[in-house]
Design an enzyme around this catalytic site. Structure first.
Site, mmCIF file in Angstrom:
data_model
loop_
_atom_site.group_PDB
_atom_site.id
_atom_site.type_symbol
_atom_site.label_atom_id
_atom_site.label_comp_id
_atom_site.label_asym_id
_atom_site.label_seq_id
_atom_site.Cartn_x
_atom_site.Cartn_y
_atom_site.Cartn_z
ATOM 1 N N SER A 69 -9.887 2.337 2.675
ATOM 2 C CA SER A 69 -8.960 3.022 1.789
ATOM 3 C C SER A 69 -8.012 2.067 1.062
ATOM 4 O O SER A 69 -7.390 2.447 0.083
ATOM 5 C CB SER A 69 -8.122 4.021 2.598
ATOM 6 O OG SER A 69 -7.305 3.329 3.547
ATOM 7 N N LYS A 82 0.847 -1.197 0.000
ATOM 8 C CA LYS A 82 0.000 0.000 0.000
ATOM 9 C C LYS A 82 0.880 1.244 0.000
ATOM 10 O O LYS A 82 1.919 1.277 0.681
ATOM 11 C CB LYS A 82 -0.917 -0.025 1.230
ATOM 12 C CG LYS A 82 -1.947 1.100 1.276
ATOM 13 C CD LYS A 82 -2.889 0.954 2.459
ATOM 14 C CE LYS A 82 -3.909 2.080 2.520
ATOM 15 N NZ LYS A 82 -4.870 1.925 3.632
ATOM 16 N N SER A 140 -10.547 0.246 6.984
ATOM 17 C CA SER A 140 -9.897 0.305 5.672
ATOM 18 C C SER A 140 -9.206 -0.975 5.224
ATOM 19 O O SER A 140 -8.703 -1.042 4.106
ATOM 20 C CB SER A 140 -8.891 1.459 5.632
ATOM 21 O OG SER A 140 -9.565 2.683 5.570
#
Length: 493
Positions: free
Chosen positions: A159, A79, A183
């Site tokens: 997210s 990420k 998330s």
């Protein structure tokens, strides 16, 4: 999806150890898959093929020497919130334009120390603020799943949408993710993958770009429960550079899989039966209860009375911390700089140009609730509510409950650009209704795929555990996974 990219981490690890395949071969298969799909899925914001092949070659050398690590040769996506030395790290925000850190986050360093291979950096909501991966400076990620008979593009959740989509589309063997209010768990539920938010302090936050420091926690997204257990074992550690990380031994999470649930008490909170919840979610929850009961667990009704205050309290605490954390992005030392007539003008212009709409909204909310006239009325009250939420869980666990079963999301994945959600940010925030309590209380929470809705889209169930008892979540989720089966999208990209 090639034969090699369809292997789970556990399967790939076994084949690599048996010398049936080489790490370079496995890495090349993933690089080819990314090249073929990323223009459509938009899961990666940076791909690092040369670095990946170099790391894979080193893995093959270690296998030859009999010195393989726990994740030797396993290709992962990272990420864009985790600092990776000399590689694009921007939290998918323009304010960090061209930023390449000279250091490595503790979580990613742990993975490289165990032999993992980096394929690249994954798309995400800007500064991890969002539930749909539509706030990214690099555009939305497309969910690999589509509704039956529809060509509409769906969100992967947020997210960590790039992480979830890449895992579901077999563009990496597993991925790092972060969870501030859901998330990891919400995108996992939307993509038919497994995601765990560990207990606060289980993974170091050092080198992970901060959103809300008292809520953020790193964790993995993987194709199944076993792979998630393997990844968390490598990611977790104490860290002298992060004083909120906890000095407790990291268990062999994989060893918990297959253990009996006999004698376990699973709590079902009445407050999670919310108004307007689709019947399919209710049915899925009932099915999950039946599976756990059949496995020997005792099901008990519990009450978490302060749940109804969790979402408003979260959307005070998280933006307050964000407004403080994001004050450092000013155009002076790194990232974007927009020149102005003086330094104050430069700050204003840089921040106005560099931050997206949702990030600006949360900075403004956070600055407001921390301001002199409103601190007591909002921020202090929210922190008191947080204490009560934590106490609700403590009382349930004290009464003998071992884990709590709830839905992971109030619906399946929705369309990119959904007009209703775009027009009303609060409706978008409601996607976090089942997940934010876990962050407010610092507990571990896991999302496991449990079925498909009438549109053929995946739905997840959430398990919530006691602090540092992730093993309980893994063994319980494994039972649900065995009963529900695994879910893979039909390839269209």
């Amino acid at each position: 999806m090639s034969e090699l990219t369809s292997l789970t981490i556990a399967e790939a690890r076994a084949k690599l150890a048996a010398k049936e395949i080489k790490a370079v071969e496995l890495t090349d298969a993933y690089i080819q898959a990314i090249e073929a799909a990323n223009d459509v899925i938009n899961a990666y914001v940076t791909v690092t093929p040369e670095k990946a092949r170099e790391m894979a070659k080193a893995s093959d050398a270690r296998y030859a020497e009999g010195k393989a690590g726990a994740l030797e040769g396993i290709p992962l996506g990272i990420k864009d919130l985790f600092a990776t030395r000399d590689v694009h790290t921007q939290a998918c925000s323009d304010i960090l334009n061209r930023f390449k850190p000279k250091y490595e986050s503790t979580v990613t360093q742990n993975l490289w120390d165990d032999g993992a291979v980096m394929l690249g950096k994954l798309n995400m909501d800007e500064f991890a603020m969002g539930s749909s991966n539509e706030t990214s400076h690099y555009g939305p990620v497309v969910n690999p799943w589509k509704a039956k008979g529809s060509d509409e593009k769906l969100v992967p959740g947020g997210s960590s949408g790039g992480s979830a989509a890449a895992v579901a589309a077999h563009l990496c063997a597993g991925a790092t993710a972060t969870d501030t209010g859901g998330s990891i768990r919400q995108p996992a539920a939307f993509t038919g993958t497994v995601g765990i938010k560990p207990t606060y302090g289980r993974c170091s936050r050092w080198g992970t770009i901060a959103f809300a420091s008292s809520l953020d926690q790193a964790g993995p997204i993987a194709r199944d429960v076993r792979d998630a257990a393997i990844l968390l074992k490598s990611m977790a550690s104490v860290d002298a550079k992060d004083t909120t990380s906890v000095d407790l031994p990291v268990p062999d999470y994989e060893a918990a899989l297959g253990q009996s649930l006999k004698g376990m008490k699973i709590g079902i909170p009445k407050e999670y039966r919310v108004d307007g919840m689709p019947g399919e979610i209710e049915t899925l929850w009932s099915q999950g209860i039946s599976w756990l009961k059949d496995a020997g667990a005792e099901i008990v009704d519990i009450s978490l009375p302060h749940t109804k205050y969790a979402l408003p309290a979260y959307y005070i605490v998280a933006p307050a911390e964000a407004s403080s954390n994001l004050a450092r992005y000013d155009g002076v030392r790194y990232g974007l700089r927009v020149d102005g007539k003086d330094i104050a003008d430069m700050y204003e212009k840089t921040r106005a140009a560099g931050f997206g709409t949702e990030v600006k909204r949360r900075i403004m909310i956070g600055t407001y609730v921390l301001s002199a006239g409103y601190y007591d009325a909002y921020y202090l009250q929210a922190q008191k509510v947080r204490t009560l939420i934590k106490r609700d869980f403590e009382l349930a666990f004290h009464a003998g409950v071992d884990a709590i079963l709830t839905p992971a999301t109030p619906s399946s994945a929705f369309a990119i650009g959904d007009k209703e959600l775009a027009a009303d940010p609060v409706k978008m925030y409601l996607n976090d209704i089942f997940t934010v309590t876990v962050n407010m209380a610092g507990l571990p929470g896991l999302s496991v795929p449990a079925g498909l809705d009438s549109k053929g889209l995946p739905l997840g169930l959430q398990l919530i555990g006691k602090p540092f008892e992730e093993e309980t979540l893994f063994k319980t989720a494994h039972v649900i996974e065995q009963a529900a089966g695994k879910f893979t999208p039909a390839k269209w990209w």
